[in-house]
Design a protein around this motif. Structure first.
Motif, PDB file in Angstrom:
ATOM      1  N   GLY A  45       0.893  -1.001  -0.099  1.00 47.09           N
ATOM      2  CA  GLY A  45       0.134   0.026   0.015  1.00 47.09           C
ATOM      3  C   GLY A  45       1.005   1.174  -0.018  1.00 47.09           C
ATOM      4  N   SER A  70      -9.809   3.827  -2.175  1.00 45.83           N
ATOM      5  CA  SER A  70      -9.339   3.112  -3.290  1.00 45.83           C
ATOM      6  C   SER A  70     -10.208   2.929  -4.366  1.00 45.83           C
ATOM      7  CB  SER A  70      -8.732   1.707  -2.732  1.00 45.83           C
ATOM      8  OG  SER A  70      -9.844   0.789  -2.544  1.00 45.83           O
ATOM      9  N   LEU A  86     -10.945   0.217  -5.797  1.00 46.87           N
ATOM     10  CA  LEU A  86     -11.686  -1.143  -5.529  1.00 46.87           C
ATOM     11  C   LEU A  86     -12.763  -0.696  -4.621  1.00 46.87           C
ATOM     12  CD1 LEU A  86     -12.033  -4.213  -5.268  1.00 46.87           C
ATOM     13  CD2 LEU A  86     -10.557  -4.165  -3.432  1.00 46.87           C
ATOM     14  N   ALA A  87     -12.596   0.066  -3.792  1.00 47.85           N
ATOM     15  CA  ALA A  87     -13.615   0.551  -2.769  1.00 47.85           C
ATOM     16  C   ALA A  87     -14.455   1.284  -3.196  1.00 47.85           C
ATOM     17  CB  ALA A  87     -12.968   0.987  -1.442  1.00 47.85           C
ATOM     18  N   ARG A 124     -16.864  -0.601  -5.677  1.00 45.37           N
ATOM     19  CA  ARG A 124     -17.929  -1.547  -4.789  1.00 45.37           C
ATOM     20  C   ARG A 124     -18.930  -0.622  -4.138  1.00 45.37           C
ATOM     21  NH1 ARG A 124     -13.556  -5.374  -1.602  1.00 45.37           N
ATOM     22  NH2 ARG A 124     -13.666  -7.298  -3.079  1.00 45.37           N
ATOM     23  N   SER A 161     -11.506  -9.607  -4.861  1.00 44.40           N
ATOM     24  CA  SER A 161     -10.449  -9.338  -4.135  1.00 44.40           C
ATOM     25  C   SER A 161      -9.681 -10.239  -3.125  1.00 44.40           C
ATOM     26  CB  SER A 161     -10.270  -7.801  -3.507  1.00 44.40           C
ATOM     27  OG  SER A 161     -11.250  -7.872  -2.289  1.00 44.40           O
ATOM     28  N   GLU A 203      -5.795  -7.237  -1.129  1.00 47.92           N
ATOM     29  CA  GLU A 203      -5.929  -5.708  -0.744  1.00 47.92           C
ATOM     30  C   GLU A 203      -4.887  -4.863  -0.265  1.00 47.92           C
ATOM     31  OE1 GLU A 203      -9.727  -4.568   0.833  1.00 47.92           O
ATOM     32  OE2 GLU A 203     -10.691  -6.067  -0.071  1.00 47.92           O
ATOM     33  N   CYS A 212      -7.862  -8.564  -7.824  1.00 48.85           N
ATOM     34  CA  CYS A 212      -8.721  -7.477  -8.162  1.00 48.85           C
ATOM     35  C   CYS A 212      -8.068  -6.739  -9.585  1.00 48.85           C
ATOM     36  CB  CYS A 212      -8.785  -6.326  -7.025  1.00 48.85           C
ATOM     37  SG  CYS A 212      -7.178  -5.802  -6.473  1.00 48.85           S
ATOM     38  N   ASP A 219       1.288  -1.664  -7.253  1.00 47.45           N
ATOM     39  CA  ASP A 219       1.299  -2.905  -6.997  1.00 47.45           C
ATOM     40  C   ASP A 219       2.686  -3.803  -7.035  1.00 47.45           C
ATOM     41  OD1 ASP A 219       1.355  -4.944  -9.760  1.00 47.45           O
ATOM     42  OD2 ASP A 219       0.627  -2.705 -10.087  1.00 47.45           O
ATOM     43  N   CYS A 260      -7.007  -2.422  -5.993  1.00 45.18           N
ATOM     44  CA  CYS A 260      -6.846  -2.275  -4.318  1.00 45.18           C
ATOM     45  C   CYS A 260      -5.924  -1.126  -4.027  1.00 45.18           C
ATOM     46  CB  CYS A 260      -6.479  -3.434  -3.790  1.00 45.18           C
ATOM     47  SG  CYS A 260      -4.916  -4.157  -4.101  1.00 45.18           S
TER      48      CYS A 260
END
Length: 315
Positions: free
Chosen positions: A217, A243, A245-246, A249, A257, A260, A267, A280, A295
């Motif tokens: 992260g 993020s 991802l969040a 969603r 995922s 994370e 993801c 990443d 993520c």
């Protein structure tokens, strides 16, 4: 990434919270090759996907993969499953090795490991010293001797094992004050350690300093952006504190995922347009042209267009 089904042949508790696991092919076949710094992604019995560094020196036809797992009671369950649900004889699905932290050639090396961050560093040190190399210095930072995996291995003249509970934090500046193009610095450990090393090596050539955190992260500043979900044109606002991802969603887009933390690739999405700041440790440089790990990675451009990755599109 290709997957293998391997059997846990041995388990050993190296400290009260760090367990060593030896994975082998059930039929005794050799495994895909790897080099120091490589990792595998393990699917735990509870279904989590977690990345673990391979702790041995590697080679062309290894007969086993060895990883160390630190139990994180307050984590998201992956390490707990590896401790509580895995015994000798358990079969696990793992990826073939990948390497985002490769050992590059240099006349000399300075390795800095924090806690269980010793795992990829151990592989590198063993490879170099096994080949008769000198100029391989190790700083190994842990809280106490009781909490130090592989403690007995690092007692040579170029090894410094420092326990903070006894002596406080080690001052790294004397080791990093003078940049040296003949030295490569490798550091693996918690975020606080890698941030410190990054700060103390700001005057070094970037190519001589190699850092890997336990979780990838990003702690830097984040800017808001818009993500367009290509299948239906939905526009998703991604604020600085969420993020990708969040945010997807939150707006009803289902994205699988696991870790994370940017290390498993579950993801991964297809990048159709826009520029991305990749954070990443999964994608290769080639894959980063057309993919994003939702993520941890963010947009560089005000807007990006994303969609399901090919291996997760409905049939």
């Amino acid at each position: 990434m290709p997957e293998l089904r391997l059997r846990v042949a041995e388990t050993t508790d190296l400290t009260p919270v760090v367990r060593r696991l030896v994975l082998r092919d059930a039929n005794g076949s050799p495994l895909p090759a790897y080099e120091p710094g490589a990792h595998i992604v393990v699917t735990t019995p509870a279904g989590h996907r977690r990345s673990y560094s391979l702790v041995d020196a590697g080679g062309a036809r290894p007969r086993e993969y060895v990883v160390c797992v630190r139990r994180e009671a307050g984590g998201r369950g992956g390490s707990v499953s590896m401790h509580d649900d895995v015994v000798a004889g358990t079969d696990l699905v793992v990826s073939a090795p990948a390497n985002r932290f490769p050992l590059e050639p240099a006349p000399r090396y300075l390795f800095i490991a924090g806690g269980v961050g010793i795992t990829p560093i151990r592989a590198m040190v063993r490879r170099l010293r096994g080949a008769g190399r000198t100029g391989v210095r190790l700083l190994y930072l842990t809280r106490s001797a009781r909490e130090t995996p592989f403690l007995e291995e690092f007692d040579g003249p170029e090894d410094t094992v420092h326990h903070s509970a006894d002596r406080g934090q080690l001052d790294l500046w004397p080791y990093l004050a003078v940049p040296d193009d003949d030295v490569r610095v490798y550091c693996c450990g918690p975020a606080a350690l890698t941030r410190t090393v990054r700060t103390l090596t700001a005057h070094w050539r970037v190519s001589r300093v190699h850092l890997e955190e336990f979780a990838t992260g990003h702690s830097g500043m984040a800017s808001p952006f818009t993500a367009v979900w290509a299948p239906d044109g939905r526009r998703v606002d991604v604020p600085a504190h969420l993020s990708l991802l969040a945010a997807l969603r939150r707006d009803g887009v289902r994205v699988e995922s696991s870790c994370e933390a940017g290390v498993c690739g579950t993801c991964r999405l297809t990048l159709l347009d826009g520029e991305v700041e990749h954070r990443d440790s999964v994608l290769t440089e080639g894959e980063r042209v057309s993919s994003v790990v939702a993520c941890v990675s963010r947009a560089r451009s005000p807007e990006i267009v994303v969609g399901p990755h090919e291996d997760r599109k409905p049939a």
